[in-house]
Design a protein around this motif. Structure first.
Motif, short mmCIF file in Angstrom:
data_model
loop_
_atom_site.label_atom_id
_atom_site.label_comp_id
_atom_site.label_asym_id
_atom_site.label_seq_id
_atom_site.Cartn_x
_atom_site.Cartn_y
_atom_site.Cartn_z
N HIS A 81 0.83 -1.20 0.00
CA HIS A 81 0.00 0.00 0.00
C HIS A 81 0.87 1.25 0.00
CE1 HIS A 81 0.31 1.06 4.36
NE2 HIS A 81 0.41 -0.24 4.54
N ASP B 160 6.05 1.25 6.75
CA ASP B 160 4.62 0.97 6.54
C ASP B 160 4.08 1.89 5.45
OD1 ASP B 160 1.98 0.26 6.84
OD2 ASP B 160 1.73 1.09 8.83
N GLU C 190 -5.13 1.58 2.53
CA GLU C 190 -4.91 0.59 3.60
C GLU C 190 -4.97 1.25 4.97
OE1 GLU C 190 -2.84 -2.29 6.24
OE2 GLU C 190 -2.46 -0.18 5.97
N GLU C 191 -4.42 2.46 5.07
CA GLU C 191 -4.39 3.13 6.38
C GLU C 191 -5.77 3.67 6.77
OE1 GLU C 191 -2.08 2.47 8.13
OE2 GLU C 191 -0.16 2.47 7.08
N HIS D 140 3.12 4.15 12.30
CA HIS D 140 1.99 4.91 12.89
C HIS D 140 2.46 5.85 14.00
CE1 HIS D 140 -1.43 2.12 11.37
NE2 HIS D 140 -0.36 1.95 10.64
ZN LIG Z 1 -0.19 1.04 8.75
#
Ligand SMILES: [Zn+2]
Length: 473
Positions: A105, A138, A172-173, A443
Motif C-alpha cells: 500500500h 509501513d 490501507e491506512e 503509525h
Molecule cells: Zn499502517
C-alpha cells in the motif's frame, strides 16, 4: 551468505539447486553494487507525502508508481475506486506458468505529532544505519523493495522467471474500505496463483518469517437503559432497574470464569490446528516468563493450559473494551444511572465469519436481555493459508537463500488484516513476508527502517520470484 551453506539443503534437486544459487549470486551482487542508488531512490519516494486520511499527495504518488512499473515494462494503470485509486502493474513473461501477485500500500499514516519527530517526516534522514521517514516501514520501503527486486532480476536477466502482478492500494491506512469490492469485480485482471505481502515487522532478532493467516474481528456496542433520567439510589433503589447491572449480567452469560465463550454455537466453525500447524506453533520462540514480567502479570488469561501462540493463532476471544455508565469520579455519588454502555470486540479464527458471529451474538443478546440495544460496528473475516501449500517450499528456500536463515512459520497472527480478500474472494493462498525491523515505529513519530533490512528485502523479493519461477521446471 556463502553458497556453500546451502549445499546440504534438500528443497530442490542438487543440479537445480546449484543453478539457481548461481543465478541468485549474480542478482545479489547486482543489488549490493546498487545499494546506494536503491537507497537514494527510496529517499526520493519517501519525500512525497501520500496521506490517504487528508488526500495530500495521493494522486501524485499513484502516478509516480505507475511510472515506475511502466518503466520496468509492466502494463501499468491506475484503477479507480470510490476513494483513492489502486496502482496495478502486470508483466507476463512466462505465459502458462505461475503468476505471483505482490500486494502493498502506498498511502501512509498522518505524521502527527510533528514536534516529536527528530527529523521532519517527509525529509528522509539516515541516522545509525536507519532511514527515518513517514511510511518507510509501513509500507513504502517494503513494497518498493519488491519493485527494486523485479528491476534487479530484469537488469541481470532481461526477463522475469514467472508472471508478476503488482497491486498497490491507496486506502490501507483507512481500513481498506474498497478493496474487497475491487477484487470481487476485477478477478479477471488479478488471476494469480499466490499473493505475497511484505508488511509489518520482523521479530526482534530479525529472523525472517512467513505469516500464513490473521484472525478476523468484529466490534459491537451494547446499550442498556433504565429510567428516563439518573435518580437517587436511596429514593429509587429497589424500584428502578439499574442498566449497569443489566449489562453486567448479560456480559456474564457470554463468557465463563474458565475463559470459555458461552454464546450458543460460538465455536461451531472453529477449526482445530492441523498437525503441521501444531508443529510450527511449537517451534516459535517465546519467553513466557519475560512476557509476564514485562506486563506485570503472574499468569496469562484463562484457560491457562493453552500455549502462547496457540492462544493467538487458534482461538477466538471476546474482549470488553469498555464498560461505561453512572459515576466514577472522586469520593462517592449515590446515583442510580439511567443508561449504560459496553463496547466489545471478538477476534475470529478460521473458519468463523464476521456475519456468522454478528448473528450469533445478536441472537444471544435477544434471548438474554431483549431490552438491550445491539449495535454492529465494523467486521473483517479471518484468513488462513494451509502450511502444506505447494508454495511453502520455494518461499522457504528463497528466504533461506537471501537471508541465510530459515524463516519462522506463523500459522496465523493475532491481529486482523484484510487478507481474506485474497484467500476468500480471489481464492488463492496468501503469504506475508515482512522486511521491516521490530522497532519500525509505524503509525508513530520517527518511523524508520534499517537500511540493511531494506537491502535484504530487495534480495528476498528477488529470490522469492526466482524460486517460484523454478517451480515450473
Ligand atoms: Zn499502517
Amino acid at each position: 551468505m556463502p553458497a556453500g551453506q546451502l549445499s546440504c539443503h534438500d528443497g530442490l534437486p542438487e543440479v537445480m539447486n546449484a543453478y539457481i544459487l548461481a543465478v541468485m549470486e549474480q542478482i545479489y551482487k547486482h543489488i549490493e553494487q546498487n545499494r546506494n542508488l536503491f537507497i537514494n531512490r527510496l529517499i526520493d519516494y519517501l519525500r512525497q507525502p501520500s496521506i490517504s486520511a487528508h488526500g495530500e499527495g495521493m494522486d501524485k504518488v499513484a502516478n509516480y508508481l505507475q511510472g515506475w512499473l511502466a518503466r520496468l515494462g509492466f502494463d501499468a494503470q491506475l484503477m479507480p475506486t470510490p476513494g483513492w485509486p489502486l496502482v496495478l502493474g502486470r508483466r507476463f513473461d512466462q505465459p502458462g506458468t505461475i503468476t505471483v501477485l505482490l500486494y502493498g500500500h502506498y498511502d501512509v499514516q498522518p505524521p502527527d505529532p510533528l514536534e516529536e519527530w527528530i527529523s521532519p517526516p517527509f525529509e528522509p534522514t539516515i541516522r545509525d544505519g536507519r532511514l527515518f521517514a513517514r511510511g518507510v516501514g509501513d509500507n513504502k520501503g517494503q513494497h518498493f523493495a519488491q519493485i527494486l527486486a523485479l528491476e534487479s532480476i530484469l537488469a541481470v536477466h532481461g526477463k522475469l522467471p514467472c508472471n508478476v502482478i503488482v497491486l498497490l492500494e491507496g486506502e490501507e491506512e483507512m481500513g481498506s474500505p474498497h478493496i474487497a469490492d475491487f477484487i470481487g469485480k476485477h478477478g479477471d485482471m488479478l488471476k494469480a496463483d499466490l499473493v505475497i505481502t511484505s508488511d509489518g515487522p520482523l521479530p526482534e532478532n530479525r529472523q525472517p518469517k512467513i505469516e500464513f493467516g490473521v484472525r478476523g474481528v468484529i466490534g459491537f456496542e451494547l446499550r442498556a437503559r433504565g429510567a428516563n433520567r439518573d435518580v437517587h439510589s436511596g429514593n429509587f433503589g429497589g424500584v428502578v432497574p439499574n442498566p449497569l447491572w443489566t449489562l453486567v449480567h448479560l456480559l456474564g452469560t457470554m463468557k465463563d470464569a474458565q475463559g470459555n465463550i458461552t454464546m450458543e454455537g460460538f465455536y461451531d466453525n472453529v477449526q482445530a490446528p492441523t498437525d503441521l500447524e501444531r508443529e510450527a506453533l511449537a517451534r516459535l520462540p517465546i519467553d513466557e516468563m519475560l512476557v509476564k514480567h514485562e506486563l506485570g502479570l503472574t499468569q496469562f488469561d484463562a484457560p491457562i493450559e493453552r500455549t502462547y501462540y496457540e492462544r493467538l493463532s487458534c482461538w477466538p476471544t471476546l474482549t470488553i473494551n469498555g464498560l461505561h455508565g453512572g459515576y466514577a469520579g472522586p469520593e462517592s455519588k449515590t446515583v442510580l444511572p439511567h443508561e449504560a454502555f459496553a463496547k466489545c470486540d471478538i477476534r475470529l479464527v478460521e473458519a468463523q465469519t464476521a456475519e456468522e458471529i454478528f448473528a450469533k451474538v445478536e441472537a444471544h443478546v435477544r434471548r438474554h436481555a431483549p431490552q438491550v440495544e445491539f449495535i454492529r460496528q465494523g467486521g473483517m473475516d479471518p484468513s488462513k493459508t494451509p502450511l502444506d501449500s505447494l508454495f511453502v517450499e520455494p518461499l522457504r528456500d528463497a528466504i533461506l537463500s537471501a537471508t541465510g536463515e530459515e524463516p519462522l512459520l506463523f500459522p496465523a497472527m493475532g491481529g486482523s488484516l484484510p487478507d481474506y480478500v485474497f484467500t476468500k474472494i480471489l481464492g488463492v493462498p496468501d503469504f506475508t513476508v515482512p522486511y521491516a525491523n521490530a522497532d519500525e515505529s509505524n503509525h508513530a513519530p520517527n518511523e524508520n527502517m534499517e537500511l540493511d533490512l531494506f537491502i535484504r528485502g530487495i534480495k528476498t523479493g528477488a529470490a522469492m520470484v526466482s524460486y517460484l519461477g523454478k517451480m515450473k521446471e
